[in-house]
Design a protein around this motif. Structure first.
Motif, mmCIF file in Angstrom:
data_model
loop_
_atom_site.group_PDB
_atom_site.id
_atom_site.type_symbol
_atom_site.label_atom_id
_atom_site.label_comp_id
_atom_site.label_asym_id
_atom_site.label_seq_id
_atom_site.Cartn_x
_atom_site.Cartn_y
_atom_site.Cartn_z
ATOM 1 N N ARG A 172 -21.445 -19.696 -5.687
ATOM 2 C CA ARG A 172 -22.034 -20.960 -5.276
ATOM 3 C C ARG A 172 -22.258 -21.872 -6.473
ATOM 4 N NH1 ARG A 172 -27.300 -20.855 -1.504
ATOM 5 N NH2 ARG A 172 -25.946 -19.654 -0.130
ATOM 6 N N GLN A 173 -22.715 -21.279 -7.592
ATOM 7 C CA GLN A 173 -23.009 -22.093 -8.770
ATOM 8 C C GLN A 173 -21.812 -22.212 -9.711
ATOM 9 O OE1 GLN A 173 -26.727 -20.474 -10.452
ATOM 10 N NE2 GLN A 173 -27.419 -20.076 -8.342
ATOM 11 N N ARG A 174 -20.675 -21.641 -9.289
ATOM 12 C CA ARG A 174 -19.432 -21.668 -10.072
ATOM 13 C C ARG A 174 -19.707 -21.265 -11.526
ATOM 14 N NH1 ARG A 174 -16.024 -22.610 -6.784
ATOM 15 N NH2 ARG A 174 -14.337 -22.451 -8.291
ATOM 16 N N ASP A 175 -20.343 -20.119 -11.702
ATOM 17 C CA ASP A 175 -20.737 -19.644 -13.023
ATOM 18 C C ASP A 175 -19.734 -18.600 -13.512
ATOM 19 O OD1 ASP A 175 -21.989 -18.222 -15.171
ATOM 20 O OD2 ASP A 175 -23.914 -19.052 -14.518
ATOM 21 N N ALA A 176 -18.837 -19.010 -14.438
ATOM 22 C CA ALA A 176 -17.746 -18.121 -14.867
ATOM 23 C C ALA A 176 -18.274 -16.917 -15.639
ATOM 24 C CB ALA A 176 -16.745 -18.906 -15.714
ATOM 25 N N VAL A 177 -19.347 -17.103 -16.447
ATOM 26 C CA VAL A 177 -19.858 -15.994 -17.254
ATOM 27 C C VAL A 177 -20.352 -14.871 -16.355
ATOM 28 C CG1 VAL A 177 -21.556 -15.321 -18.984
ATOM 29 C CG2 VAL A 177 -20.469 -17.587 -19.092
ATOM 30 N N ALA A 199 -7.661 -20.228 -14.357
ATOM 31 C CA ALA A 199 -6.455 -19.667 -13.740
ATOM 32 C C ALA A 199 -5.827 -18.540 -14.567
ATOM 33 C CB ALA A 199 -5.438 -20.775 -13.500
ATOM 34 N N ALA A 200 -5.706 -18.760 -15.863
ATOM 35 C CA ALA A 200 -5.016 -17.778 -16.692
ATOM 36 C C ALA A 200 -5.780 -16.455 -16.700
ATOM 37 C CB ALA A 200 -4.867 -18.308 -18.119
ATOM 38 N N GLU A 201 -7.083 -16.565 -16.823
ATOM 39 C CA GLU A 201 -7.914 -15.354 -16.869
ATOM 40 C C GLU A 201 -7.835 -14.609 -15.527
ATOM 41 O OE1 GLU A 201 -11.908 -16.249 -17.977
ATOM 42 O OE2 GLU A 201 -12.578 -14.172 -17.749
ATOM 43 N N ARG A 202 -7.826 -15.384 -14.461
ATOM 44 C CA ARG A 202 -7.713 -14.824 -13.126
ATOM 45 C C ARG A 202 -6.441 -13.975 -13.015
ATOM 46 N NH1 ARG A 202 -7.151 -19.616 -9.211
ATOM 47 N NH2 ARG A 202 -8.639 -20.519 -10.678
ATOM 48 N N ALA A 203 -5.319 -14.558 -13.446
ATOM 49 C CA ALA A 203 -4.040 -13.855 -13.353
ATOM 50 C C ALA A 203 -4.058 -12.583 -14.192
ATOM 51 C CB ALA A 203 -2.915 -14.784 -13.792
ATOM 52 N N LEU A 252 -0.060 -20.738 -8.394
ATOM 53 C CA LEU A 252 1.398 -20.673 -8.257
ATOM 54 C C LEU A 252 2.053 -21.444 -9.392
ATOM 55 C CD1 LEU A 252 1.881 -21.288 -4.468
ATOM 56 C CD2 LEU A 252 1.417 -19.176 -5.695
ATOM 57 N N PRO A 253 3.225 -21.010 -9.849
ATOM 58 C CA PRO A 253 3.747 -19.666 -9.640
ATOM 59 C C PRO A 253 2.944 -18.668 -10.456
ATOM 60 C CG PRO A 253 5.138 -20.876 -11.165
ATOM 61 C CD PRO A 253 4.082 -21.822 -10.724
#
Lengths: 566, 468
Positions: free
Chosen positions: A400-405, A439-443, A467-468
């Protein structure tokens, strides 16, 4: 209908051919002056035995033959004497589309993609690619290039968007102004007027009068679009617009308007949302509370932090967390969006705790828990089996708070053994946490997950990747597929991932896949025939990737970078 | 035939365009399936020869690849796949690969045909050589005599058929058309069968159409009387053909469906393909291709037939220009021609037909009726017309949805779009292309309205867009 349709081209528009004299015959000499067409038709209808036609009968000729003679002359005469009709009013012209036209090859491709209707092929997935699945990508690429849609394909494009809501935003953006012009003429395409931003040329935010008029008189969809447009430009003005009519709106409309504030939510929205907490409608109150809790600086967030903090503490040994769930849900909590009644099967107090923690700013916790970092906090043991409840609430808060850490800390290491099974954090929650990461970390994370745990649990996680797929992620998927093949199972156990791979794998991977399309030896303990099916599945994958590469290459404007083909 | 010329051309290395290849597809499904195979993936050992042959092995779902070979001079196709489509998707895919950007320098290189391909190609060459040889002239007189007798017998049967039909028509009129509604379809079916027995297919199909008129909506008695009268006119014309001028007598033969052959002198021209569309009549698919001659200014019609689910063999993509000879069929007001020698593979060129306005288009149909009173419509190209939705909508024909017109750009006169064309997707294509601005439209203009077939957008040099 056959070609014997009504004569409609008489000088009077709309004259249908009934048993009337054709007006088209007036300018022509009368070869059969006695009989009018009307008399001939009447006689023919009733029969010459009953109604004698007003025709001259040459000796030796049958009366009905004479009628047919006269009718033949009349028919040809009527047809030869056709006149154009008066024109109905000319339409307004469509607004010009200034975007450059599609390159010819891309235009042909689009025609093929649009001709490929779902369900037109045979049931079994063959080695041929599924073109319909490629349409969204094609549209996105065309929009990136900023091409204009070819006019003759607009009807098919609108039909496709009519059937698939998910296509509409990209399809309508690509379709451009002429599609809206068309949508006014065909009721089948009305959705385009509703869906598209600027469908009915919204007034600019500075046109205060125009905005006010549309806001007060417009249809609901137009008002939602207007609110979004004004909000993008001048958030303050949008809030004033909303506040001005707020008390007169219907509850379901208030909910939709409130929901549209999600986009571009900022601290400036707080006072409006705070007022909405006392709304008549429970759903509106709940949504307002949820939005406020996504603003860590809001008063509501502070109130929630005050309530949640005492519930979570370090234990006496300073080595773990103890949880003391709230004992009651008071009216103030309810006003702040806490739902008092737990769903069946859940403990009342745990239910309240979850709601408090998820609405509490995550920054509350390091200071509350001895200055520890999010990683350290999530690694701490939690006493009395409160861990699943607490971590799940933190997950919802991080999303909800979009907190990446916090998201990173809660996800943990992808190769960790508990990451593969049902741990404290479910796969669905992980997918949501991943969406918070760059995105990169997600992948990278998903690639690590697949390397360690294979593909069987990866489908949901792959769905949130951009994508891709990145090189690392793509290779991880291909390697995992290869391992699955060597293990001797059937490819349809992986059809979900295969389908995703067709759409998401970088076409540059094609060469690495080539070798997999060959039919290898059957493994000894493999399922019978599996090897052939795998070869087919990989063929299809390679075929689709090639097609996507060609699709992208065709978008390159002529003259620029002649050879982008792999 | 044209084989030698086309061969010469291919020796210069002319490969087709993807559009030309796709125009050969028998249906949309094949076009799609072929497109998917038009990439290097499934193909191996592909090659082409200077004599116009293209071959390759295509990996299918089985272990053995399909052997596909195409003779582009025909074009003719052979494939070891079990498909009954013709050409099959493999042949189309192979041609696309050959026509594609990588075809010449990699995927389909010049080579010697492998044995399996060469065998078929050699057989074809042999058969072609046999056909080119003049027919043996011995016994010519006897054969001509036989042909004359056969034609006489056929004419006698046609006369018997026409006489019987006359009897039935006058009986019908005596009793009144009102009875036709209750008599039902069988009466017409039976009459149509009698005409088939009399070997006059033209009369048979007209009779069959009569059967669909009673009860077909407002004004059906008028339509039925019109068609009965025209049928009567055709019967009478046949029965008194000796008194008719030669060209009109030939038209009557054509309308009856008696055999005619293209006897006109060959006319070489640059023929623009105006339109191509198929219609199915029973098991037979009829393809109509409209051509416009650059020099002659003539509009001509090619017919090609496909039986039992096969696509007609002749395929000419709209907008391409064909350097070829046509020879016309006999008969006044007849536009049908036969395609003779072709001097080049069709290519795109910005050629456009001469255009008429709406008033001249109706006049052109009227004038054409002088030569052939049985004409349903006449091919015209309308210049600068705007598709317009009729006010009120749904007025005409009761077909639901609004009617449409093509109006002159000054907004004065208009041609209604034929009812059957209003329900086709091509109409919306036309509306989209126009966007309210004048466009050029080719189509068939007749007593039932205008059927748009091809459109050219207003921008100069814009490609022709097929609406069929």
């Amino acid at each position: 209908m056959n070609a014997t349709g009504p004569i409609t081209t008489g000088p009077h528009p709309g004259t249908t051919a009934s048993a009337q004299p054709s007006p088209g015959t007036t300018a022509i000499a009368q070869p059969c002056p006695v009989a009018t067409w009307e008399e001939l038709v009447t006689s023919a209808l009733l029969g010459t035995d009953r109604r004698r036609p007003p025709v001259a009968v040459p000796p030796g000729k049958d009366l009905s033959a004479a009628l047919l003679d006269a009718a033949a002359v009349e028919t040809v005469r009527r047809r030869a004497g056709l006149r154009p009709a008066d024109a109905a009013g000319l339409p307004e012209r469509a607004a010009p589309d200034e975007r450059p036209p599609l390159p010819a090859a891309a235009r042909r491709r689009l025609a093929l993609l649009l001709a490929d209707r779902p369900g037109s092929g045979s049931g079994r997935r063959s080695t041929a690619p599924d073109l319909t699945e490629l349409l969204p990508q094609w549209l996105a690429a065309a929009n990136d290039h900023g091409y204009a849609a070819p006019a003759e394909l607009l009807p098919a494009l609108l039909d496709a968007a009519r059937g698939r809501t998910d296509l509409r935003p990209q399809a309508l953006r690509f379709a451009g102004p002429r599609a809206l012009w068309l949508a006014h003429l065909n009721p089948d395409w009305k959705f385009a007027l509703r869906t598209s931003p600027g469908g009915n040329a919204l007034p600019r935010a500075r046109d205060i009068e125009g905005v006010q008029r549309l806001w007060e008189e417009g249809l609901f969809a137009e008002r939602v679009a207007l609110l979004a447009a004004v909000r993008a430009d001048a958030p303050e003005a949008a809030r004033e617009l909303l506040a001005g009519t707020w008390s007169t709106e219907r509850a379901e409309d208030r909910l939709m308007f409130l929901d549209s504030l999600r986009a571009g939510l900022s601290d400036g929205d707080e006072s409006f949302l705070e007022r909405a907490l006392s709304d008549r409608s429970r759903n509106v109150r709940a949504t307002a509370a949820e939005l406020l809790s996504a603003l860590p600086n809001s008063a509501l967030a502070a109130r929630m932090a005050d309530r949640a903090s005492p519930c979570v503490a370090m234990d006496e040994t300073r080595s773990g967390i103890t949880v003391e769930a709230p004992h009651a849900c008071d009216a103030a909590m309810e006003r702040d969006g806490v739902v008092s009644q737990a769903p069946s099967g859940r403990g009342q107090r745990a239910w309240w705790l979850g709601q408090l923690v998820e609405a509490t700013p995550l920054a509350t916790w390091p200071s509350r828990l001895g200055g520890r970092s999010p990683e350290e906090i999530t690694a701490l043991p939690v006493r009395d089996d409160w861990r699943p409840e607490l971590h799940a609430a933190w997950c919802r808060a991080a999303v909800r708070q979009r907190d990446a850490v916090w998201a990173r800390a809660l996800l943990g290491v992808p190769s960790a053994p508990e990451a593969g099974g049902p741990g404290a954090v479910s796969l669905a929650e992980r997918a949501k946490l991943l969406a918070v990461l760059p995105a990169a970390e997600r992948a990278e994370w998903v690639a690590g997950f697949i390397d360690a745990h294979g593909l069987s649990e990866a489908f949901q996680l792959l769905g949130v990747c951009n994508l891709p797929w990145s090189g690392t992620l793509g290779r991880a998927v291909v390697d995992a597929l290869n391992i699955a093949r060597d293990a001797g199972s059937y490819p349809w156990s992986f059809s979900g991932v295969m389908g995703l791979a067709e759409r998401c794998l970088d076409p540059a991977e094609t060469s690495r896949l080539e070798s997999l399309t060959a039919i290898s030896d059957e493994p000894e303990d493999g399922a019978p025939g599996a090897v052939g099916y795998w070869a087919e599945a990989f063929q299809r994958l390679v075929g689709t990737l090639r097609l996507r590469a060609a699709m992208i290459a065709e978008m390159t404007p002529p003259g620029a970078a002649a050879d982008t083909r792999p | 035939m044209a084989a030698s010329n086309v061969e010469d051309m291919n020796q210069q290395g002319v490969r087709w365009t993807a559009d030309q290849v796709l125009a050969l597809a028998p249906d949309a499904a094949s076009r799609k399936a072929g497109s998917k195979l038009g990439a290097a993936g499934p193909w191996s050992e592909a090659g082409s020869s200077s004599a116009g042959a293209v071959w390759g092995l295509c990996k299918g779902s089985g272990s053995k690849p399909y052997q596909t070979v195409v003779d582009t001079t025909g074009p003719a196709y052979k494939c070891s796949c079990p498909s009954r489509k013709f050409p099959c998707k493999h042949a189309l895919g192979l041609l696309l690969l050959w026509a594609g950007p990588d075809g010449a320098d990699g995927t389909v290189p010049e080579a010697r045909p492998p044995e399996w391909a060469e065998q078929w190609l050699a057989d074809r060459r042999e058969r072609a050589a046999e056909q080119d040889e003049p027919a043996p002239s011995a016994g010519k007189g006897g054969e001509a005599e036989g042909a004359r007798r056969r034609a006489e017998r056929r004419a006698e049967r046609a006369t018997a058929g026409a006489t019987e039909l006359e009897q039935r028509l006058t009986d019908l009129l005596r009793g009144g058309l009102a009875g036709a509604e209750s008599a039902g379809y069988e009466m017409w079916e039976e009459t149509a069968r009698r005409m088939v027995d009399a070997q006059v297919p033209g009369l048979a199909s007209r009779v069959q159409e009569l059967g669909s008129i009673p009860g077909s909506g407002a004004g059906w008695p008028v339509r039925l009387l019109e068609e009965c009268a025209l049928l009567h006119l055709l019967d009478q014309a046949w029965l008194r053909r000796e008194q008719l001028p030669g060209p009109l007598a030939a038209t009557v033969r054509t309308r009856l469906g008696l055999p005619v052959s293209a006897g006109g002198p060959p006319v070489r021209d640059q023929w623009l393909v105006l339109a191509q569309y198929d219609s199915a009549e029973g098991k037979l698919t009829t393809r109509r291709i409209w051509l416009y001659g650059e020099e002659s200014g003539r509009t001509a019609l090619l017919l090609s037939f496909g039986a039992a689910g096969r696509a007609p063999e002749l395929a000419l993509p709209v907008g391409l220009v064909l350097d070829a000879e046509l020879s016309s069929y006999p008969g006044a007001g007849q536009l049908r021609a036969a395609l003779g020698e072709r001097f080049a593979v069709p290519e795109p060129r910005p050629l456009r037909p001469t255009t008429l306005d709406v008033a001249d288009a109706t006049a052109a149909y009227g004038i054409a009726l002088r030569d052939d009173p049985w004409l349903e419509s006449w091919p015209v190209t309308l210049g600068g017309v705007v598709p317009v939705q009729e006010e009120g909508g749904g007025g005409r024909g009761g077909g639901g949805g609004g009617g449409w017109q093509l109006a002159d750009a000054d907004g004065k006169f208009a041609l209604p779009v034929a009812d059957k064309a209003v329900s086709r997707p091509g109409l919306w294509k036309l509306v989209a292309i126009s966007g309210g601005a004048p466009v050029t439209v080719f189509g068939e203009c007749g007593h039932g309205g205008f059927t748009p077939l091809t459109a050219w957008p207003a921008e100069p040099g814009a490609e022709a867009i097929s609406l069929s």
